[in-house]
Scaffold this motif. Structure first.
Motif, PDB file in Angstrom:
ATOM      1  N   LEU A  14       0.838  -1.191   0.000  1.00 18.74           N
ATOM      2  CA  LEU A  14       0.000   0.000   0.000  1.00 18.74           C
ATOM      3  C   LEU A  14       0.878   1.247   0.000  1.00 18.74           C
ATOM      4  O   LEU A  14       1.980   1.247   0.562  1.00 18.74           O
ATOM      5  CB  LEU A  14      -0.906   0.021   1.236  1.00 18.74           C
ATOM      6  CG  LEU A  14      -1.859  -1.170   1.400  1.00 18.74           C
ATOM      7  CD1 LEU A  14      -2.708  -0.995   2.654  1.00 18.74           C
ATOM      8  CD2 LEU A  14      -2.754  -1.334   0.175  1.00 18.74           C
ATOM      9  N   GLY A  15       0.372   2.315  -0.611  1.00 18.27           N
ATOM     10  CA  GLY A  15       1.131   3.560  -0.674  1.00 18.27           C
ATOM     11  C   GLY A  15       1.892   3.682  -1.979  1.00 18.27           C
ATOM     12  O   GLY A  15       1.855   2.799  -2.847  1.00 18.27           O
ATOM     13  N   GLU A  16       2.558   4.787  -2.155  1.00 16.07           N
ATOM     14  CA  GLU A  16       3.305   5.061  -3.384  1.00 16.07           C
ATOM     15  C   GLU A  16       4.735   5.480  -3.064  1.00 16.07           C
ATOM     16  O   GLU A  16       5.020   6.044  -2.014  1.00 16.07           O
ATOM     17  CB  GLU A  16       2.609   6.166  -4.192  1.00 16.07           C
ATOM     18  CG  GLU A  16       1.215   5.761  -4.673  1.00 16.07           C
ATOM     19  CD  GLU A  16       0.545   6.885  -5.428  1.00 16.07           C
ATOM     20  OE1 GLU A  16       1.159   7.967  -5.535  1.00 16.07           O
ATOM     21  OE2 GLU A  16      -0.577   6.670  -5.906  1.00 16.07           O
ATOM     22  N   ARG A  17       5.631   5.176  -3.991  1.00 17.85           N
ATOM     23  CA  ARG A  17       7.041   5.561  -3.926  1.00 17.85           C
ATOM     24  C   ARG A  17       7.668   5.073  -2.623  1.00 17.85           C
ATOM     25  O   ARG A  17       7.579   3.922  -2.269  1.00 17.85           O
ATOM     26  CB  ARG A  17       7.183   7.084  -4.090  1.00 17.85           C
ATOM     27  CG  ARG A  17       6.669   7.557  -5.458  1.00 17.85           C
ATOM     28  CD  ARG A  17       6.688   9.062  -5.567  1.00 17.85           C
ATOM     29  NE  ARG A  17       6.090   9.495  -6.829  1.00 17.85           N
ATOM     30  CZ  ARG A  17       5.759  10.729  -7.098  1.00 17.85           C
ATOM     31  NH1 ARG A  17       5.982  11.696  -6.212  1.00 17.85           N
ATOM     32  NH2 ARG A  17       5.217  11.049  -8.259  1.00 17.85           N
ATOM     33  N   GLY A  18       8.295   5.984  -1.883  1.00 20.59           N
ATOM     34  CA  GLY A  18       9.053   5.565  -0.711  1.00 20.59           C
ATOM     35  C   GLY A  18       8.194   5.260   0.501  1.00 20.59           C
ATOM     36  O   GLY A  18       8.698   4.741   1.491  1.00 20.59           O
ATOM     37  N   ALA A  19       6.895   5.587   0.467  1.00 14.89           N
ATOM     38  CA  ALA A  19       6.047   5.444   1.654  1.00 14.89           C
ATOM     39  C   ALA A  19       5.234   4.157   1.629  1.00 14.89           C
ATOM     40  O   ALA A  19       4.160   4.105   2.194  1.00 14.89           O
ATOM     41  CB  ALA A  19       5.112   6.641   1.758  1.00 14.89           C
ATOM     42  N   THR A  20       5.719   3.132   0.962  1.00 15.37           N
ATOM     43  CA  THR A  20       4.956   1.892   0.845  1.00 15.37           C
ATOM     44  C   THR A  20       5.028   1.082   2.130  1.00 15.37           C
ATOM     45  O   THR A  20       6.026   1.074   2.838  1.00 15.37           O
ATOM     46  CB  THR A  20       5.481   1.028  -0.316  1.00 15.37           C
ATOM     47  OG1 THR A  20       6.851   0.720  -0.080  1.00 15.37           O
ATOM     48  CG2 THR A  20       5.326   1.761  -1.631  1.00 15.37           C
ATOM     49  N   PRO A  61      -4.437  -8.714  -7.326  1.00 18.09           N
ATOM     50  CA  PRO A  61      -4.010  -7.396  -7.832  1.00 18.09           C
ATOM     51  C   PRO A  61      -2.486  -7.315  -7.975  1.00 18.09           C
ATOM     52  O   PRO A  61      -1.743  -8.104  -7.382  1.00 18.09           O
ATOM     53  CB  PRO A  61      -4.522  -6.429  -6.750  1.00 18.09           C
ATOM     54  CG  PRO A  61      -5.563  -7.180  -5.995  1.00 18.09           C
ATOM     55  CD  PRO A  61      -5.196  -8.621  -6.073  1.00 18.09           C
ATOM     56  N   ASP A  62      -2.043  -6.336  -8.745  1.00 15.00           N
ATOM     57  CA  ASP A  62      -0.607  -6.171  -9.008  1.00 15.00           C
ATOM     58  C   ASP A  62       0.192  -5.861  -7.752  1.00 15.00           C
ATOM     59  O   ASP A  62       1.410  -6.072  -7.720  1.00 15.00           O
ATOM     60  CB  ASP A  62      -0.389  -5.057 -10.032  1.00 15.00           C
ATOM     61  CG  ASP A  62      -0.908  -5.442 -11.413  1.00 15.00           C
ATOM     62  OD1 ASP A  62      -1.027  -6.656 -11.671  1.00 15.00           O
ATOM     63  OD2 ASP A  62      -1.197  -4.530 -12.210  1.00 15.00           O
ATOM     64  N   ASN A  63      -0.479  -5.342  -6.712  1.00  7.64           N
ATOM     65  CA  ASN A  63       0.268  -4.971  -5.507  1.00  7.64           C
ATOM     66  C   ASN A  63       0.417  -6.141  -4.528  1.00  7.64           C
ATOM     67  O   ASN A  63       0.895  -5.954  -3.406  1.00  7.64           O
ATOM     68  CB  ASN A  63      -0.389  -3.790  -4.796  1.00  7.64           C
ATOM     69  CG  ASN A  63      -1.788  -4.116  -4.301  1.00  7.64           C
ATOM     70  OD1 ASN A  63      -2.459  -4.987  -4.836  1.00  7.64           O
ATOM     71  ND2 ASN A  63      -2.234  -3.401  -3.280  1.00  7.64           N
ATOM     72  N   ALA A  64       0.002  -7.355  -4.937  1.00  9.22           N
ATOM     73  CA  ALA A  64       0.134  -8.529  -4.072  1.00  9.22           C
ATOM     74  C   ALA A  64       1.555  -9.090  -4.147  1.00  9.22           C
ATOM     75  O   ALA A  64       2.170  -9.118  -5.223  1.00  9.22           O
ATOM     76  CB  ALA A  64      -0.878  -9.598  -4.470  1.00  9.22           C
TER      77      ALA A  64
END
Length: 565
Positions: A14-20, A61-64
């Motif tokens: 979850l999140g984007e870039r460095g804050a995942t 989903p792609d984020n799995a």
């Protein structure tokens, strides 16, 4: 061994870039699926059972992010390429999902969707594929299979849509069928047909089935092995006989205890937390103070209610479809009238017609001495606050752009309840506490809640207007058994506190037994049987009612105590 899941871990980024951040969904799950067997994956919503099953073919989903091993005939599917997985999907491992209408393409005919995997995986020509598609529809029990090839999904009933999905899944004769809650939203007779169909096809094709469900009653009738999951981990696994006759885990015992029974009517249903702390409210005997007053005043009387729809036929003609025909009943204060029947029996149309959400063709609905069907729009607006409805899908009936506070305050503003906004918000907060939610949820949106929590919000919204009658249209049918038990207990508590009367529409007779004082059994728009709940269940007079009762899943039965599954 056909498939072996070993120490599977799944997390979502979850999140984007460095804050995942990684949120774990499945933690160290391991179990095997032997050849020609049915393994059931059981647990509440959010237990990780669907994520586990969808990990097999990476339908996530792609984020799995997946770790561990999933060995299919010795090959690790976690290391398979996208092309290799596409070769397996539908060809050797196929899926049937809970909601066929969202899985079938609405703009393609049934024939086009059935022939696609046959052409893609088996290389059949169009004519041969159509012939095979017709035989598949016949195999899954579809009436008039040739005619259905040219039909679109919306032209089929829910049970027929699910049969199409099963036919598609079986088109390439897979070795493993993943059935993800395939019967949850279906009425008991269609559910029975689908369960028997899956079991028969499994035996005929000698395939294995991974059957996902929250309902141990259903699982007990179809599974060989059971895997119980909670919070992303396996709590218990073993043979169906072992799980049902001697469950070792408290959570498994809690799941078994949550489901309403056809044989008795407890004061309250057991919920998961009760069982895990050792309480057992389902064993509390009925108390004399809870017995309903048989002479309570009649709040709603329906006389010869009828509703017809007129369908276009040919260029200028039209055909009458009688959805509700001559329904009569009385509903007393503080009582519950259960309405049961198969899909298409007219029970929901009858409930909507009571409220004039469908305009009736004829009949009377007498409430407080007045016929609701002849009121002017202004009179109906004033009367509507006294009769409210709770729908099956709260997410569809709650405005996604409104906070929970706005959802509850709006009807009070429209009907001038409360002196000002501050008083209305205070009433809304008090109602949220009443339905088991805290006042802190006022600023949240519907998508931030689970299905059971959203249904509590929908009930709270109805209570803002201090209604006397609630029409509950399949209000708990989409909830898992533990959340269903909580909502049913809540409805009983609210009825005792406020003297509410319910028209409780459901296809689940065990739920109707728990909630209802009197039951209407509907078939093809007509009431075919009407009696007290105890009388209907103990001595049904009609074959149709007996068939509905016979279709209710009763779980695993030991060979020595009666018919086995």
């Amino acid at each position: 061994m056909l498939l072996s899941i070993q120490d599977l871990k799944v997390a979502f980024r979850l999140g984007e870039r460095g804050a995942t951040t990684l949120v774990p969904a499945v933690s160290g799950v391991s179990f095997d699926i032997p050849e020609n067997s049915t393994v059931a994956l059981v647990g509440e919503s959010g237990s990780g059972k669907s994520v586990t099953a969808m990990s097999i073919l990476n339908l996530l989903p792609d984020n799995a992010r997946r770790q561990g091993a999933i060995l299919y005939q010795g090959r690790d599917l976690l290391a398979a390429t996208q092309a290799e997985l596409q070769g397996l999907r539908g060809r050797e491992i196929a899926c049937v999902f809970q909601d066929p209408m969202s899985s079938l393409n609405p703009v393609f005919t049934v024939g086009a969707q059935l022939t696609e995997p046959l052409i893609k995986h088996l290389g059949l020509g169009r004519r041969a594929a159509l012939a095979r598609a017709e035989s598949l529809l016949a195999e899954v029990g579809m009436p008039e299979p040739k005619r259905r090839l040219s039909a679109y999904p919306h032209e089929l009933s829910g049970g027929q849509q699910q049969r199409v999905m099963i036919a598609m899944a079986l088109s390439c004769e897979p070795k493993l069928l993943i059935a993800d809650e395939p019967t949850t939203a279906l009425d008991v007779t269609i559910q029975r047909q689908i369960l028997e169909l899956i079991a028969g096809l499994k035996a005929k094709h000698r395939m294995s089935v991974l059957f996902i469900s929250h309902d141990l009653g259903v699982v007990g009738e179809i599974a060989d092995q059971v895997v119980v999951m909670r919070h992303g981990a396996v709590r218990e696994q073993g043979s169906v006989a072992q799980i049902f006759s001697a469950p070792s885990d408290a959570y498994t015992r809690a799941l078994l205890a949550c489901r309403p029974s056809l044989s008795d009517t407890p004061v309250r249903l057991s919920v998961i937390d009760d069982q895990l702390v050792g309480a057992a409210p389902h064993t509390v005997p009925a108390q004399p103070g809870l017995v309903k007053n048989a002479q309570a005043p009649v709040v709603l009387e329906v006389r010869a209610l009828a509703k017809s729809f007129f369908l276009r036929q040919g260029l200028f003609g039209k055909r009458e479809f009688k959805a509700v025909q001559g329904v009569n009943f009385q509903l007393r204060r503080g009582h519950t009238l259960g309405v049961v029947g198969e899909s298409g029996s007219g029970k929901t149309t009858m409930g909507l017609t009571l409220l004039r959400l469908h305009e009736p063709t004829s009949g009377e609905v007498i409430f407080d001495g007045r016929n609701l069907l002849t009121l002017t729009d202004r009179e109906r607006q004033a009367m509507r606050r006294r009769i409210q409805i709770v729908f099956q899908n709260p997410y569809a009936s709650l405005n996604p752009r409104f906070t929970i506070g706005q959802t509850l305050v709006e009807p009070m503003t429209i009907h001038a309840i409360g002196a000002d906004e501050t008083e209305r918000e205070a009433l809304a907060r008090a109602l949220l506490v009443k339905v088991g939610l805290g006042p802190e949820v006022m600023a949240k949106y519907p998508h931030e809640f689970s299905g059971g929590q959203r249904q509590r919000v929908a009930i709270a919204r109805c209570l803002t207007l201090s209604p006397e009658v609630l029409v509950l249209d399949e209000a708990v049918s989409a909830l898992d058994v533990s959340v269903q038990a909580q909502v049913l207990n809540l409805l009983r508590d609210l009825q005792d506190e406020f003297g509410l009367s319910y028209v409780f529409i459901s296809h689940d007779l065990s739920v109707v037994r728990f909630m209802s004082d009197e039951v209407l059994v509907m078939k093809e728009g007509r009431v075919v049987e009407q009696a007290s709940a105890a009388q209907i269940l103990a001595a049904p007079q009609q074959d149709y009612t007996r068939r509905l009762l016979g279709a209710v899943p009763r779980g695993w039965v030991s060979p020595g105590s009666g018919p086995h599954r």
